[in-house]
Every structure is written in structure tokens, then in C-alpha cells.
Design a protein around this motif. Sequence first.
Motif, PDB file in Angstrom:
ATOM      1  N   GLN A 183       1.002  -1.059  -0.161  1.00 30.86           N
ATOM      2  CA  GLN A 183       0.075  -0.051   0.190  1.00 30.86           C
ATOM      3  C   GLN A 183       0.704   1.266   0.034  1.00 30.86           C
ATOM      4  O   GLN A 183       2.026   1.332   0.659  1.00 30.86           O
ATOM      5  CB  GLN A 183      -0.899  -0.015   1.209  1.00 30.86           C
ATOM      6  CG  GLN A 183      -2.080   1.232   0.938  1.00 30.86           C
ATOM      7  CD  GLN A 183      -2.732   1.577   2.259  1.00 30.86           C
ATOM      8  OE1 GLN A 183      -2.262   1.460   3.163  1.00 30.86           O
ATOM      9  NE2 GLN A 183      -3.910   1.843   2.099  1.00 30.86           N
ATOM     10  N   PRO A 216      -2.036  -4.705  -9.528  1.00 32.67           N
ATOM     11  CA  PRO A 216      -3.183  -5.229  -8.758  1.00 32.67           C
ATOM     12  C   PRO A 216      -2.677  -5.594  -7.503  1.00 32.67           C
ATOM     13  O   PRO A 216      -3.509  -5.738  -6.616  1.00 32.67           O
ATOM     14  CB  PRO A 216      -3.897  -6.643  -9.716  1.00 32.67           C
ATOM     15  CG  PRO A 216      -2.831  -7.008 -10.351  1.00 32.67           C
ATOM     16  CD  PRO A 216      -2.056  -5.720 -10.769  1.00 32.67           C
ATOM     17  N   SER A 242      -2.275  -1.247  -3.620  1.00 28.42           N
ATOM     18  CA  SER A 242      -3.249  -0.260  -3.206  1.00 28.42           C
ATOM     19  C   SER A 242      -2.798   1.258  -2.917  1.00 28.42           C
ATOM     20  O   SER A 242      -1.679   1.284  -2.231  1.00 28.42           O
ATOM     21  CB  SER A 242      -4.292  -0.945  -2.332  1.00 28.42           C
ATOM     22  OG  SER A 242      -3.697  -0.929  -1.045  1.00 28.42           O
ATOM     23  N   VAL A 276      -9.463   6.964 -10.200  1.00 28.90           N
ATOM     24  CA  VAL A 276     -10.614   6.293 -10.224  1.00 28.90           C
ATOM     25  C   VAL A 276     -10.847   5.909 -11.818  1.00 28.90           C
ATOM     26  O   VAL A 276     -11.289   4.680 -12.086  1.00 28.90           O
ATOM     27  CB  VAL A 276     -11.845   6.987  -9.883  1.00 28.90           C
ATOM     28  CG1 VAL A 276     -13.130   6.473 -10.191  1.00 28.90           C
ATOM     29  CG2 VAL A 276     -11.821   7.229  -8.067  1.00 28.90           C
ATOM     30  N   GLY A 332      -9.065   2.836 -12.647  1.00 28.84           N
ATOM     31  CA  GLY A 332      -9.315   1.615 -12.273  1.00 28.84           C
ATOM     32  C   GLY A 332      -8.407   1.252 -10.934  1.00 28.84           C
ATOM     33  O   GLY A 332      -8.596   0.168 -10.527  1.00 28.84           O
ATOM     34  N   ILE A 333      -7.739   2.248 -10.524  1.00 30.33           N
ATOM     35  CA  ILE A 333      -6.859   2.014  -9.167  1.00 30.33           C
ATOM     36  C   ILE A 333      -7.512   1.972  -8.015  1.00 30.33           C
ATOM     37  O   ILE A 333      -8.453   2.918  -7.646  1.00 30.33           O
ATOM     38  CB  ILE A 333      -5.725   2.886  -9.407  1.00 30.33           C
ATOM     39  CG1 ILE A 333      -4.927   2.772 -10.849  1.00 30.33           C
ATOM     40  CG2 ILE A 333      -4.944   2.853  -8.141  1.00 30.33           C
ATOM     41  CD1 ILE A 333      -3.835   3.903 -10.929  1.00 30.33           C
ATOM     42  N   SER A 334      -7.264   0.862  -7.144  1.00 31.47           N
ATOM     43  CA  SER A 334      -7.906   0.941  -5.934  1.00 31.47           C
ATOM     44  C   SER A 334      -7.219   2.179  -4.944  1.00 31.47           C
ATOM     45  O   SER A 334      -6.008   2.274  -4.713  1.00 31.47           O
ATOM     46  CB  SER A 334      -7.763  -0.330  -5.223  1.00 31.47           C
ATOM     47  OG  SER A 334      -8.030  -0.356  -3.812  1.00 31.47           O
ATOM     48  N   LYS A 385      -8.308   4.596  -1.413  1.00 32.97           N
ATOM     49  CA  LYS A 385      -8.897   4.958  -0.119  1.00 32.97           C
ATOM     50  C   LYS A 385      -8.786   6.173   0.073  1.00 32.97           C
ATOM     51  O   LYS A 385      -7.558   6.523   0.360  1.00 32.97           O
ATOM     52  CB  LYS A 385      -8.586   3.743   0.928  1.00 32.97           C
ATOM     53  CG  LYS A 385      -9.397   3.918   2.214  1.00 32.97           C
ATOM     54  CD  LYS A 385      -9.326   2.912   3.164  1.00 32.97           C
ATOM     55  CE  LYS A 385     -10.210   3.032   4.309  1.00 32.97           C
ATOM     56  NZ  LYS A 385      -9.993   1.707   5.242  1.00 32.97           N
ATOM     57  N   ASP A 408     -15.103   4.152  -3.654  1.00 34.83           N
ATOM     58  CA  ASP A 408     -15.938   3.199  -2.859  1.00 34.83           C
ATOM     59  C   ASP A 408     -15.277   3.074  -1.528  1.00 34.83           C
ATOM     60  O   ASP A 408     -15.867   2.477  -0.688  1.00 34.83           O
ATOM     61  CB  ASP A 408     -16.025   2.173  -3.512  1.00 34.83           C
ATOM     62  CG  ASP A 408     -14.750   1.217  -4.171  1.00 34.83           C
ATOM     63  OD1 ASP A 408     -13.709   1.769  -3.725  1.00 34.83           O
ATOM     64  OD2 ASP A 408     -14.820   0.292  -4.787  1.00 34.83           O
ATOM     65  N   ARG A 409     -14.098   3.483  -1.372  1.00 33.30           N
ATOM     66  CA  ARG A 409     -13.460   3.222   0.062  1.00 33.30           C
ATOM     67  C   ARG A 409     -13.324   4.781   0.716  1.00 33.30           C
ATOM     68  O   ARG A 409     -12.265   5.256   0.200  1.00 33.30           O
ATOM     69  CB  ARG A 409     -12.213   2.426   0.190  1.00 33.30           C
ATOM     70  CG  ARG A 409     -12.550   1.157  -0.322  1.00 33.30           C
ATOM     71  CD  ARG A 409     -11.416   0.322  -0.087  1.00 33.30           C
ATOM     72  NE  ARG A 409     -10.211   0.584  -0.698  1.00 33.30           N
ATOM     73  CZ  ARG A 409      -8.934   0.321  -0.265  1.00 33.30           C
ATOM     74  NH1 ARG A 409      -8.938  -0.306   0.647  1.00 33.30           N
ATOM     75  NH2 ARG A 409      -7.899   0.737  -1.122  1.00 33.30           N
ATOM     76  N   SER A 424      -4.709   0.147   5.734  1.00 33.17           N
ATOM     77  CA  SER A 424      -4.945  -0.931   4.698  1.00 33.17           C
ATOM     78  C   SER A 424      -5.775  -1.890   4.908  1.00 33.17           C
ATOM     79  O   SER A 424      -6.446  -2.555   4.015  1.00 33.17           O
ATOM     80  CB  SER A 424      -3.535  -1.243   4.039  1.00 33.17           C
ATOM     81  OG  SER A 424      -3.138  -2.001   5.216  1.00 33.17           O
TER      82      SER A 424
END
Length: 309
Positions: free
Chosen positions: A96, A115, A118, A152, A155-157, A159, A184-185, A292
Motif C-alpha cells: 500500500q 493489482p 493499493s 478512479v 481503475g486503481i484501488s 482509499k 468506494d472506500r 490498509s
Amino acid sequence: MTAVLEPPANTVPGGVTFLELEITGRCQLTCSSHCYAQADPTKGHGSMTGDDWRRVIDEAAATGVHTVQFIGGEPTLHPEFVRLVGHALGAGLRVQVYSNLYRVRAEHWELFADPRVSLGTSYYSDDPDEHDQITGRKGSHDSTRANIVEAVRRGISVKVGIIHMRDRQRSQEALDEMRALGVDRVSVDHVRAVGNAAKGKTLLPSTSQLCGRCAHGKAAILPDGMVAPCVMGRFLPAGDVKTGSLKQVLAGPQWAQVAASIPRPYRAGCTPDEDSCMPSPGKTLTACKPNSDGSDCSPAETPACAPKH
């Protein structure tokens, strides 16, 4: 006859599986009211060399750590940031990156798209002037927001932790804004008395400011090699990896003493696998960041705790 079973060779003492690597104290922002690390543009990268960090990463991977978090300061400012993240991924670890997202280079976007990586960041207000006042850097709102939007889009995660600093701060509006942007987080957290947030206070930082997860499955290494229960618990030194290995530190009596001093987070209304509980209204809390592992990092010693909804 009683057999004495040795722990598996690939197990970190204390069950540490998440390791925060604070690789620098340098940051483009000057969050003078709340930065737990007291980072700013004048700070250096500490005494840990790139080789030191690679050794620690290898030790962590060999002894059961699953995830490392690169944090600062602003970790992307470290001259070996890209190589260190690549080394961690090559060692089989999940990564992370906790960044202010003020500046993101093309090579960073390539890393963030992996992937196994994060991304985490802090946000303060949907109002640019209020956000920039808190960070001490004009234009930081627009840069951070634009890079959240870009993450976003790719498509990267990512938070986002919205840090609530003061009365009438536009924290709820910032939360709504992030959700509307497709994050979304996202969560709202409060400020606790560690680092810059402790300035001018009569009480020293204490374990009451910690979430209770520090030293329980989690550890941190600071830029000088000092090992702490977490980056928020930097006032609780437990050894260093400059003079000993990570495994030696985590198996030592000083670490055990620090871990035992931290109250666990499980209290009335909470269960171990919940997203934890937020502090009671009106309780003054230091700059908290999204963990994380999906949990918040609100203090463990909270009198009236109710699960978040």
C-alpha cells in the motif's frame, strides 16, 4: 515427556503481518496543525539507506509479513521509492502506498496500476480554500482531487480518509463529493494528539490515543530505523533495525513491553472483525489515516462506542 514446539521459521514474532515503512520525513505540504510525523519540505529521508530498506523488506517477507505500506512524509519523494516498491513486489509482498497525491509521475501511475498495490490518501474539504489552509499549500486541493479522479478513471484501488479537524469543517460535503466521484472506500476520521497535533498541549502522547491494533499484527519502521508499534505510536520506541534484525526486535523484551502497554480495541458494542467503532461525539482526538486492512484507527479507550453504519 513434553515436546517443545518451535514456531515456524516463516513466522514473525508477535504475529506481525502488516509493516509500515516510513521512508522519509519530507513532504510538499506543511500540515502544521495535525501531521503526526511533523513532516515538511525541509525534512530529510533519515539514516536508513536504500540497502537498509531492501534488507528489511527481505526480512519481512521471509518471516511472514504479508503487506508493507510505504508512507512518510510523502513516500514518492524518496529517491528510491519506485525501486523499493518494486523490490517489495518482487519479494511477494502486497503493497500500500499512502500518498498525499499532490504530484504523481507517470512511473508512479504504472506502479499504482499493479493489482498487488493499493493507494491511500487524505482529504480535508470540498472547499479548496479550506483544504489548502489545512495543508499549508495553495493548490493542494486541486492537485489531490484531480489525482483521485485520475486514479478512479484508471481503475486503481484508492482509499480516501477525510480528516475532520475543526468545527464547521466541510467534512460531510467532502465525503459526499468523494462518493459522487466514484471512490468506494472513503471514511471520516478525527484528529488525535500526536506530532503536530500535540503542540501546545500539556499532556504527552499516550496509548489512549492509539486504536489498540498497534503492535498487534502491526509494526512500523521510521526513517532512522527505529521500530514502533505503528506510525501513530512513534513515541513508543521498541528497538531499531539499524543494529539488529527485524525478527530480533520483534522477539525482544522491549517490543513485548510496548505491545503489552497498548489497550486492545475490543470493547462494548465492538467485535474484533468489525470495521471498529468511531469515537464518541465531542471527544478530541491526531491525524488519523485509513488503514490498509479496512479498519479505522480511532482510539481504543473510547467511553461510548457504537459500531459504524
